[in-house]
Structure formats: structure tokens, C-alpha cells
Design a protein around this motif. Structure first.
Motif, PDB file in Angstrom:
ATOM      1  N   UNK A  74       0.833  -1.211   0.000  1.00  0.00           N
ATOM      2  CA  UNK A  74       0.000   0.000   0.000  1.00  0.00           C
ATOM      3  C   UNK A  74       0.870   1.265   0.000  1.00  0.00           C
ATOM      4  N   UNK A  75       1.745   1.315  -0.980  1.00  0.00           N
ATOM      5  CA  UNK A  75       2.600   2.494  -1.145  1.00  0.00           C
ATOM      6  C   UNK A  75       2.962   2.650  -2.620  1.00  0.00           C
ATOM      7  N   UNK A  76       3.469   3.854  -2.947  1.00  0.00           N
ATOM      8  CA  UNK A  76       3.880   4.158  -4.316  1.00  0.00           C
ATOM      9  C   UNK A  76       5.363   3.851  -4.487  1.00  0.00           C
ATOM     10  N   UNK A  77       5.700   3.184  -5.587  1.00  0.00           N
ATOM     11  CA  UNK A  77       7.090   2.901  -5.943  1.00  0.00           C
ATOM     12  C   UNK A  77       7.495   3.850  -7.072  1.00  0.00           C
ATOM     13  N   UNK A  78       8.579   4.577  -6.863  1.00  0.00           N
ATOM     14  CA  UNK A  78       9.001   5.574  -7.849  1.00  0.00           C
ATOM     15  C   UNK A  78       9.987   4.975  -8.849  1.00  0.00           C
ATOM     16  N   UNK A  79       9.784   5.284 -10.148  1.00  0.00           N
ATOM     17  CA  UNK A  79      10.725   4.897 -11.198  1.00  0.00           C
ATOM     18  C   UNK A  79      11.476   6.153 -11.650  1.00  0.00           C
ATOM     19  N   UNK A  80      12.782   6.064 -11.858  1.00  0.00           N
ATOM     20  CA  UNK A  80      13.605   7.265 -12.120  1.00  0.00           C
ATOM     21  C   UNK A  80      13.496   7.773 -13.544  1.00  0.00           C
ATOM     22  N   UNK A  81      12.313   8.219 -13.918  1.00  0.00           N
ATOM     23  CA  UNK A  81      12.163   8.822 -15.237  1.00  0.00           C
ATOM     24  C   UNK A  81      11.106   9.911 -15.157  1.00  0.00           C
ATOM     25  N   UNK A  82      11.402  11.049 -15.751  1.00  0.00           N
ATOM     26  CA  UNK A  82      10.486  12.190 -15.729  1.00  0.00           C
ATOM     27  C   UNK A  82       9.531  12.086 -16.914  1.00  0.00           C
ATOM     28  N   UNK A  83       8.232  12.251 -16.665  1.00  0.00           N
ATOM     29  CA  UNK A  83       7.222  12.036 -17.698  1.00  0.00           C
ATOM     30  C   UNK A  83       6.184  13.149 -17.668  1.00  0.00           C
ATOM     31  N   UNK A  84       5.420  13.248 -18.759  1.00  0.00           N
ATOM     32  CA  UNK A  84       4.318  14.216 -18.829  1.00  0.00           C
ATOM     33  C   UNK A  84       2.959  13.531 -18.851  1.00  0.00           C
ATOM     34  N   UNK A  85       2.917  12.230 -19.207  1.00  0.00           N
ATOM     35  CA  UNK A  85       1.655  11.489 -19.175  1.00  0.00           C
ATOM     36  C   UNK A  85       1.964  10.005 -19.084  1.00  0.00           C
ATOM     37  N   UNK A  86       0.960   9.235 -18.661  1.00  0.00           N
ATOM     38  CA  UNK A  86       1.130   7.796 -18.540  1.00  0.00           C
ATOM     39  C   UNK A  86      -0.203   7.129 -18.830  1.00  0.00           C
ATOM     40  N   UNK A  87      -0.154   5.979 -19.483  1.00  0.00           N
ATOM     41  CA  UNK A  87      -1.343   5.183 -19.764  1.00  0.00           C
ATOM     42  C   UNK A  87      -1.010   3.723 -19.494  1.00  0.00           C
ATOM     43  N   UNK A  88      -1.944   2.963 -18.900  1.00  0.00           N
ATOM     44  CA  UNK A  88      -1.698   1.573 -18.563  1.00  0.00           C
ATOM     45  C   UNK A  88      -2.875   0.724 -19.035  1.00  0.00           C
ATOM     46  N   UNK A  89      -2.569  -0.436 -19.609  1.00  0.00           N
ATOM     47  CA  UNK A  89      -3.599  -1.333 -20.091  1.00  0.00           C
ATOM     48  C   UNK A  89      -4.033  -2.341 -19.055  1.00  0.00           C
ATOM     49  N   UNK A  90      -5.086  -3.060 -19.363  1.00  0.00           N
ATOM     50  CA  UNK A  90      -5.619  -4.045 -18.410  1.00  0.00           C
ATOM     51  C   UNK A  90      -4.661  -5.217 -18.214  1.00  0.00           C
ATOM     52  N   UNK A  91      -3.696  -5.388 -19.138  1.00  0.00           N
ATOM     53  CA  UNK A  91      -2.698  -6.445 -18.997  1.00  0.00           C
ATOM     54  C   UNK A  91      -1.424  -5.953 -18.317  1.00  0.00           C
ATOM     55  N   UNK A  92      -1.415  -4.691 -17.878  1.00  0.00           N
ATOM     56  CA  UNK A  92      -0.257  -4.136 -17.193  1.00  0.00           C
ATOM     57  C   UNK A  92       0.743  -3.458 -18.097  1.00  0.00           C
ATOM     58  N   UNK A  93       0.491  -3.437 -19.398  1.00  0.00           N
ATOM     59  CA  UNK A  93       1.401  -2.754 -20.318  1.00  0.00           C
ATOM     60  C   UNK A  93       1.288  -1.248 -20.117  1.00  0.00           C
ATOM     61  N   UNK A  94       2.436  -0.582 -19.972  1.00  0.00           N
ATOM     62  CA  UNK A  94       2.469   0.846 -19.647  1.00  0.00           C
ATOM     63  C   UNK A  94       3.167   1.615 -20.755  1.00  0.00           C
ATOM     64  N   UNK A  95       2.586   2.751 -21.100  1.00  0.00           N
ATOM     65  CA  UNK A  95       3.252   3.702 -21.995  1.00  0.00           C
ATOM     66  C   UNK A  95       3.303   5.049 -21.279  1.00  0.00           C
ATOM     67  N   UNK A  96       4.502   5.597 -21.165  1.00  0.00           N
ATOM     68  CA  UNK A  96       4.667   6.901 -20.530  1.00  0.00           C
ATOM     69  C   UNK A  96       5.314   7.858 -21.515  1.00  0.00           C
ATOM     70  N   UNK A  97       4.761   9.049 -21.634  1.00  0.00           N
ATOM     71  CA  UNK A  97       5.281  10.053 -22.566  1.00  0.00           C
ATOM     72  C   UNK A  97       6.053  11.111 -21.797  1.00  0.00           C
ATOM     73  N   UNK A  98       7.166  11.530 -22.378  1.00  0.00           N
ATOM     74  CA  UNK A  98       7.987  12.589 -21.807  1.00  0.00           C
ATOM     75  C   UNK A  98       8.247  13.622 -22.888  1.00  0.00           C
ATOM     76  N   UNK A  99       8.688  14.831 -22.533  1.00  0.00           N
ATOM     77  CA  UNK A  99       8.946  15.855 -23.548  1.00  0.00           C
ATOM     78  C   UNK A  99       9.899  15.356 -24.623  1.00  0.00           C
ATOM     79  N   UNK A 100       9.422  15.367 -25.886  1.00  0.00           N
ATOM     80  CA  UNK A 100      10.197  14.982 -27.062  1.00  0.00           C
ATOM     81  C   UNK A 100      10.577  13.499 -27.107  1.00  0.00           C
ATOM     82  N   UNK A 101      10.104  12.716 -26.115  1.00  0.00           N
ATOM     83  CA  UNK A 101      10.429  11.297 -26.095  1.00  0.00           C
ATOM     84  C   UNK A 101       9.240  10.513 -25.584  1.00  0.00           C
TER      85      UNK A 101
END
Length: 552
Positions: free
Chosen positions: A126-153
Motif C-alpha cells: 500500500x505504497x507508491x514505488x518511484x521509477x527514475x524517469x520524468x514524464x508528462x503522461x502515462x497510460x496503462x492497459x488491463x494487462x499491465x502494459x504501460x506507456x509513458x510520454x515525456x517531452x520529445x520522447x
């Protein structure tokens, strides 16, 4: 091998096709929607609703809501805390600042922290785990697949690790790993089919959510739509089709232009102010550069007439007005003209975009943040000639403002919540950043950083530019074009200043004389991307920019 195949899929070429679906209108006006077992939404007063053949409001005030196909619902409060909806009540997940949340299922909940890093919810601890990447948006699918968008990448998370790739869209929306959707910068909607991106919707949606094949979207003015296909039967009301735009007279356009032109506050630390183009040409020479040699073609008072003659590029030649040896850098805020372009490019919504263009003879050197330290630089970002603008979107019928676009270094941001913008006598207030002249709705440092390296766009309440009586309409849509007398400089096909220096390591070292070279080498890849972004596009005239007759 699996990863290689996945990259091939991601970078498949676009295949544009006829619409394979219809967007259908649903009642209500919202700023955000999320698709799941049922849809949830948030209105402009931060009220939360779910869809049950009509919108049903639930208790609580939240800025964002996210749901999934297994009916997991989470939301972000106004004080940046994540909550989960259980037994018809909201329960806080952890005392941790979260500014965005994405839900694929009860096992797959991701978010963005207040530091703009991506975070993953651990349901056992019951806590948040941080990943070392700076992002502007994130989307996650029902199978756990994640796409995170960052500036220009963009980055995606698969096989237990992060991988990075270049994306051609401003946002990727994940249903699951095999069902990806995308929004491009023009608000076209695409779906990945058989390894190719297929356009499925016209350019009408500014936000999109997909879950188990159910697609919901919101237009730029808050209208809500959902997707009907053979596998998703919709009960919606209204097909999204091209409409007849409400006509305006020339006088009506002028009234709207006068009503909503911005008051612009310069930075108190910026001595480089706006001017009219004519003011500049009365003070500078026109230079021709060819085969490495520079020749003065005309000096005042003949500069204007020579500039007006140049309507198309000449092979092997480069022309530019040169401020070298003059005091033109300072501009003249008291006589500066605010140039106006009114455009109607969206056949699916009844609004007009009013662009207010600002010309600055000089763009000063920038200020950066490097690993948290504010660093002034001597050369970085400086160039002659600087065109900036904001866009006010106006409803054609009510003449009310729907949203405002603030341009910033080749990009910018749309703001639809008008309460986030300051107003003076009905006019929006714009804060122009120190030296770079990017437009912001607020005072502050306005950091634009990736991995804690980036630009500082300092704004404050310095000299006020009030363009009352100094507005000039230089472009409009076909119906009213006969009333416009475009200035003769509008078709000038070159940049409005001398060519900028190309990127090089030596130039970086000169720009940061107080920093050790090893520090510069460490952040050089990010600085190179910033250099190419900052010094590209600004000096080009308004008609030569894509946003002149296209979307922001």
C-alpha cells in the motif's frame, strides 16, 4: 527478438484510411473522461460523474478520475492525493503527492508524482514505488502494459524494464499491449492495426480514453463523445459530422479581436521589448548571404522597399534584416503593433481561433536549470528576430472564450480552465518570459525541464504592453479575406535575423563559462536537443509557421 518486433510495430509507417467508425455525441460538458466498465468524468467545477445511460454525480471534488474494465476507480484530489472508490465512498490510498493517475485494473495502477516522475502502486505494501524517469503522461492497459510520454520522447514498460523510443504522437493510449491508440499534434486519432497506424477519427478530440474496446473522448471545447463500432454498440445521440460555420461580418470580427486582445507583461529583467516590423525595418539594413559572403543590399530608408520585393526564396541566397551596429535590439513597446490572424480550420466545431502575434527584434540568451541549479548562460538561445503568439478560441455563436493557447519555444499549451488565467477588464493577461518571450499565464520560473535539466522561463509583472489602438488584422478565413490588406512583409520567406550558430560542444562550453566541462559533457545530449528546439522556428515569420493555417 520480441523487443525488436515490438519496435518495428511502434515505428510502422502511417497508413491513412477512410473513417472506420463514427464518433457519437453524449450529453454533458467535461474537462476529462476515463473509459472502463462504465465511463467516469470530471466537469469544470471538479464534480465527478459516472455513466449509467445518463451522468450520475457522486460525492467529492477531484481534478482527475481514472477507471478500468474491472471497475477499479481512482481519482486525484485538489491537494494532489490519490483516492480509490470502494463501497460508494472515496478512500485515500497513501499520504503522497500524485498529480496524475492511470488505471488498467486493480493490480495495475500507475501515476505521476509531484516531481513529474512515474510511480507504480504496490497493492500489498500500500505504497507508491518511484521509477527514475520524468514524464508528462502515462497510460496503462488491463494487462499491465504501460506507456509513458515525456517531452520529445516516449518510453514504454515491458518485460519488467523501461525502454525508450521516439514517438510521432503527443499521446499514446493503451487498452492492452495489442490495442494501442494515439493522438497526434493535430488531434487526429489513430489505432494500431496489423502493424500500421490507421487514422480512425477526424481532427476533433483533445483527450481520449480506451478500455476493453470502449472509446470515450472529449473535444477541445469540452463536448463528450464515444466510439461506435461493430463490437461496441453505442446508445449515443449525435453523430460528429462537418457543420456549417456561423458567419461573422468584418465588423463582428473586429469587435471580437478588440474584446480579447491580451495585456502582455514583460519581465522586469528583460530589456528586449516588442516592436512593429516597420519600426525595425526603418532602423536596420538588409543583408544578402551567398557563397559564404555577406553583402549589404539596402540601408534605411530603403530597407523596407527591398524587403517587400522578396516574395519567394532565391536559390543559394539568404536574406535577413541585420540589427548589428544598431539599437534596434531594444524594440519599442510604446509603438509596437499586435498582429492578428483569425482562422477557422476545424469543420467539426463552431469556433474561431484568433491568433495575436508579437514581434521582438531580439531574443536574449536563456537561463537553464541543471540538476536543480539556476544557471544564466551567455549564448544559449540568443537570436535575432523573434515571433511569438497566443491564440484565443472563441465560440462563433456566443462569442465567449473557450480556451487560450500560450506559445512557448516551438510548442505551447492549451488552457481550457479559464480560471487558471488572469484577466483585466475582460482581456487575458500574458506574462512574457525573460529574453525568450515565451507566453505564460502566471508569474514564476516556469521551468521546462527533463531529468532536472532544462529551461527557466522567468516571468513577473514588469512593463505592461497595452496594444489598444495598435491591433492590425493581417489574415483571416476565405469569407472575410477581401477585407484584409496584408502587409507587404508578410510573404518574406526568410528568417527575421541573421543565421543562428549551429550546435557544437565548443559553443556549449562558451555558453557555460562557469561550469566544469565534465558537467556540460554529462548533460550535453539534453542540451543539444534543447538548442535545436530553441533556436529553430522563432525567427520565421508568422505566415511561414505551421500554426498560421493549421492547428496549434
Amino acid at each position: 527478438m520480441k523487443n525488436i518486433l515490438w519496435f518495428v510495430v511502434l515505428f510502422a509507417s502511417f497508413i491513412f484510411a477512410d473513417d472506420i467508425s463514427n464518433l457519437q455525441r453524449v450529453s454533458g460538458k467535461f474537462k476529462q473522461v476515463s473509459s472502463g466498465k462504465t465511463a467516469w468524468s470530471v466537469d469544470y467545477k471538479n464534480h465527478v460523474y459516472y455513466w449509467a445511460d445518463k451522468w450520475v454525480r457522486v460525492k467529492g471534488s477531484f481534478v482527475q478520475v481514472a477507471t478500468s474494465a474491472d471497475n477499479t476507480v481512482c481519482a486525484i484530489s485538489e491537494d494532489n492525493r490519490a483516492y480509490r472508490w470502494r463501497n460508494k465512498k472515496w478512500h485515500i490510498m497513501a499520504d503522497y503527492e500524485v498529480i496524475f493517475i492511470a488505471v488498467g485494473s486493480k493490480k495495475h495502477i500507475w501515476g505521476i508524482s509531484a516531481q513529474n516522475t512515474i510511480i507504480e502502486w504496490d497493492p500489498l505494501q500500500k505504497l507508491w514505488i518511484e521509477h527514475p524517469i520524468e514524464v508528462s503522461s502515462v497510460s496503462v492497459g488491463r494487462d499491465g502494459f504501460v506507456w509513458a510520454s515525456a517531452p520529445n520522447n516516449s518510453s514504454f514498460f515491458t518485460n519488467g524494464q523501461w525502454q525508450r523510443s521516439r514517438a510521432d504522437f503527443r499521446d499514446i493510449i493503451v487498452d492492452d499491449m495489442s490495442n494501442l491508440w494515439a493522438l497526434d499534434v493535430e488531434n487526429n486519432v489513430f489505432r494500431l492495426q496489423n502493424g500500421s497506424w490507421v487514422q480512425v477519427f477526424p481532427p476533433a478530440l483533445s483527450q481520449l480514453s480506451v478500455s476493453n474496446g470502449k472509446v470515450w473522448g472529449i473535444s477541445s471545447c469540452g463536448k463528450i463523445y464515444r466510439f461506435e463500432s461493430p463490437v461496441f454498440a453505442s446508445e449515443s445521440e449525435e453523430l460528429l459530422q462537418p457543420i456549417e460555420q456561423t458567419s461573422w461580418s468584418w465588423q463582428e470580427l473586429n469587435d471580437v479581436v478588440d474584446r480579447y486582445f491580451p495585456y502582455v507583461y514583460m519581465s522586469s529583467e528583460d530589456r528586449f521589448h516588442p516592436s512593429s516590423v516597420e519600426w525595425l525595418l526603418d532602423r536596420v539594413s538588409l543583408v544578402k548571404k551567398q557563397s559564404g559572403e555577406e553583402v549589404i543590399v539596402a540601408k534605411p530608408p530603403h530597407t523596407k522597399e527591398e524587403v517587400y520585393k522578396i516574395k519567394s526564396p532565391q536559390k543559394g541566397a539568404l536574406y535577413y534584416p541585420s540589427i548589428k551596429g544598431t539599437e534596434a535590439k531594444r524594440g519599442d513597446i510604446h509603438t509596437a503593433t499586435m498582429y492578428v490572424n483569425a482562422k477557422r480550420i476545424n469543420a467539426y466545431q463552431d469556433y474561431t481561433d484568433i491568433q495575436y502575434w508579437f514581434f521582438y527584434p531580439y531574443n536574449g540568451s536563456g537561463t537553464l536549470v541543471i540538476f536543480g541549479e539556476i544557471v544564466p548562460v551567455s549564448l544559449f538561445g540568443a537570436h535575432e528576430g523573434d515571433w511569438e503568439h497566443i491564440t484565443v478560441r472563441v465560440d462563433n455563436v456566443t462569442r465567449d472564450v473557450q480556451a487560450i493557447y500560450f506559445s512557448q519555444h516551438g510548442g505551447g499549451e492549451w488552457i481550457f480552465d479559464l480560471s487558471k488565467i488572469k484577466w483585466k477588464n475582460g482581456h487575458p493577461i500574458v506574462y512574457s518570459s525573460k529574453h525568450g518571450h515565451a507566453s505564460y499565464p502566471k508569474i514564476g520560473l516556469n521551468k521546462d525541464a527533463f531529468l532536472n535539466v532544462g529551461l527557466v522561463n522567468k516571468t513577473d509583472k514588469g512593463p505592461l504592453w497595452d496594444a489598444t489602438g495598435q491591433l492590425k488584422i493581417i489574415g483571416t478565413w476565405d469569407e472575410l479575406q477581401s477585407y484584409v490588406s496584408p502587409p507587404q512583409w508578410l510573404d518574406f520567406p526568410y528568417d527575421w535575423g541573421m543565421p543562428r550558430l549551429p550546435y557544437s560542444k565548443e559553443l556549449l562550453y562558451k555558453s557555460f563559462p562557469t561550469l566544469p566541462r565534465w558537467t556540460i559533457d554529462l548533460v550535453a545530449p539534453v542540451l543539444k536537443e534543447m538548442w535545436n528546439t530553441i533556436v529553430t522556428g522563432g525567427p520565421a515569420g508568422p505566415k511561414q509557421k505551421g500554426s498560421w493555417d493549421g492547428p496549434e
